[in-house]
Motif scaffolding. Structure first.
Motif, short mmCIF file in Angstrom:
data_model
loop_
_atom_site.label_atom_id
_atom_site.label_comp_id
_atom_site.label_asym_id
_atom_site.label_seq_id
_atom_site.Cartn_x
_atom_site.Cartn_y
_atom_site.Cartn_z
N GLU A 82 40.47 54.54 39.17
CA GLU A 82 41.08 53.39 39.83
C GLU A 82 40.61 53.26 41.28
O GLU A 82 40.32 52.15 41.75
CB GLU A 82 42.60 53.49 39.76
CG GLU A 82 43.14 53.31 38.36
CD GLU A 82 44.64 53.54 38.26
OE1 GLU A 82 45.32 53.61 39.30
OE2 GLU A 82 45.12 53.67 37.12
N ALA B 31 38.46 50.15 42.83
CA ALA B 31 38.98 49.38 43.97
C ALA B 31 38.00 49.36 45.13
O ALA B 31 37.78 48.32 45.75
CB ALA B 31 40.32 49.96 44.42
N ARG C 236 46.69 38.96 48.77
CA ARG C 236 46.21 39.75 47.63
C ARG C 236 45.39 40.95 48.10
O ARG C 236 45.55 42.06 47.61
CB ARG C 236 45.42 38.88 46.66
CG ARG C 236 45.06 39.58 45.36
CD ARG C 236 44.38 38.67 44.35
NE ARG C 236 43.15 38.09 44.84
CZ ARG C 236 42.98 36.81 45.21
NH1 ARG C 236 43.99 35.97 45.13
NH2 ARG C 236 41.83 36.36 45.65
N LEU D 80 47.68 43.62 49.43
CA LEU D 80 48.29 44.38 48.34
C LEU D 80 47.31 45.38 47.74
O LEU D 80 47.67 46.52 47.44
CB LEU D 80 48.82 43.46 47.25
CG LEU D 80 50.04 42.62 47.60
CD1 LEU D 80 50.41 41.70 46.44
CD2 LEU D 80 51.22 43.51 47.96
N GLU D 81 46.07 44.96 47.58
CA GLU D 81 45.05 45.86 47.04
C GLU D 81 44.85 47.05 47.97
O GLU D 81 44.69 48.18 47.51
CB GLU D 81 43.73 45.11 46.84
CG GLU D 81 43.77 44.10 45.71
CD GLU D 81 42.57 43.17 45.69
OE1 GLU D 81 41.68 43.29 46.56
OE2 GLU D 81 42.53 42.30 44.79
N ASP E 154 47.80 49.41 47.53
CA ASP E 154 47.64 50.14 46.27
C ASP E 154 46.63 51.27 46.43
O ASP E 154 46.85 52.38 45.95
CB ASP E 154 47.18 49.21 45.15
CG ASP E 154 48.30 48.34 44.60
OD1 ASP E 154 49.49 48.65 44.87
OD2 ASP E 154 47.99 47.36 43.91
N LEU E 155 45.52 51.00 47.08
CA LEU E 155 44.49 52.01 47.28
C LEU E 155 45.03 53.17 48.12
O LEU E 155 44.81 54.34 47.79
CB LEU E 155 43.26 51.40 47.95
CG LEU E 155 42.10 52.35 48.26
CD1 LEU E 155 41.56 52.98 46.97
CD2 LEU E 155 40.99 51.61 48.98
N ARG F 192 48.14 54.13 48.36
CA ARG F 192 49.11 54.84 47.53
C ARG F 192 48.40 55.76 46.55
O ARG F 192 48.78 56.91 46.36
CB ARG F 192 50.01 53.86 46.79
CG ARG F 192 51.05 54.51 45.89
CD ARG F 192 51.80 53.51 45.03
NE ARG F 192 50.97 52.51 44.38
CZ ARG F 192 50.20 52.71 43.32
NH1 ARG F 192 50.13 53.90 42.77
NH2 ARG F 192 49.48 51.74 42.79
N GLU F 193 47.33 55.26 45.93
CA GLU F 193 46.57 56.06 44.98
C GLU F 193 45.91 57.26 45.67
O GLU F 193 45.91 58.37 45.14
CB GLU F 193 45.52 55.20 44.28
CG GLU F 193 46.14 54.21 43.31
CD GLU F 193 45.22 53.09 42.88
OE1 GLU F 193 44.13 52.93 43.47
OE2 GLU F 193 45.60 52.36 41.95
#
Length: 124
Positions: free
Chosen positions: A26, A30, A57, A60-61, A64-65, A67-68
């Motif tokens: 993931e 990304a 958007r 948010l990406e 997410d990155l 967090r990952e």
């Protein structure tokens, strides 16, 4: 010293490895998508609403990155605790973390009580 049995540790090791592999895929995807995205100065935006939506958007990406990547760090730390024998013990109080909690969150470093206290202290 962990109170976990070897079969439990093996199960948790596998869960950490599977999640690590999934997150690696993931994160790479990304980063590749972000690298292939044209810079804002090159794009032609037809209307300000589209620009705002695209900006939102991308934000948010990015979250997410982050967090990952944080989860990948937590997995690495869990593996280090496994290696030094401290895995399964709360990093704050030293009490054993129940196997059921570790099954649900193999990278957990705190018992429920200490995790709740930690999260409440992080509220801004």
């Amino acid at each position: 010293m962990t109170t976990l049995r070897n079969d439990q540790l093996d199960l948790l090791r596998c869960a950490l490895a599977e999640r690590d592999a999934q997150l690696q895929v993931e994160v790479r995807a990304a980063k590749q998508a972000a690298a292939e995205r044209p810079p804002a100065t090159v794009r032609e935006v037809q209307d300000p609403g589209e620009d705002a939506e695209e900006h939102f958007r991308h934000g948010l990406e990015h979250v997410d990155l982050e967090r990952e990547q944080e989860e990948l760090r937590a997995i690495q730390q869990a593996r280090e605790r496994m290696a030094d024998g401290s895995y399964g013990s709360c990093i704050d109080c030293g009490q054993p973390i129940p196997f059921e909690r570790l099954k649900a969150q193999p990278s957990a470093s705190r018992c429920i009580v200490c995790q709740t206290r930690f999260e409440h202290s992080q509220v801004r």
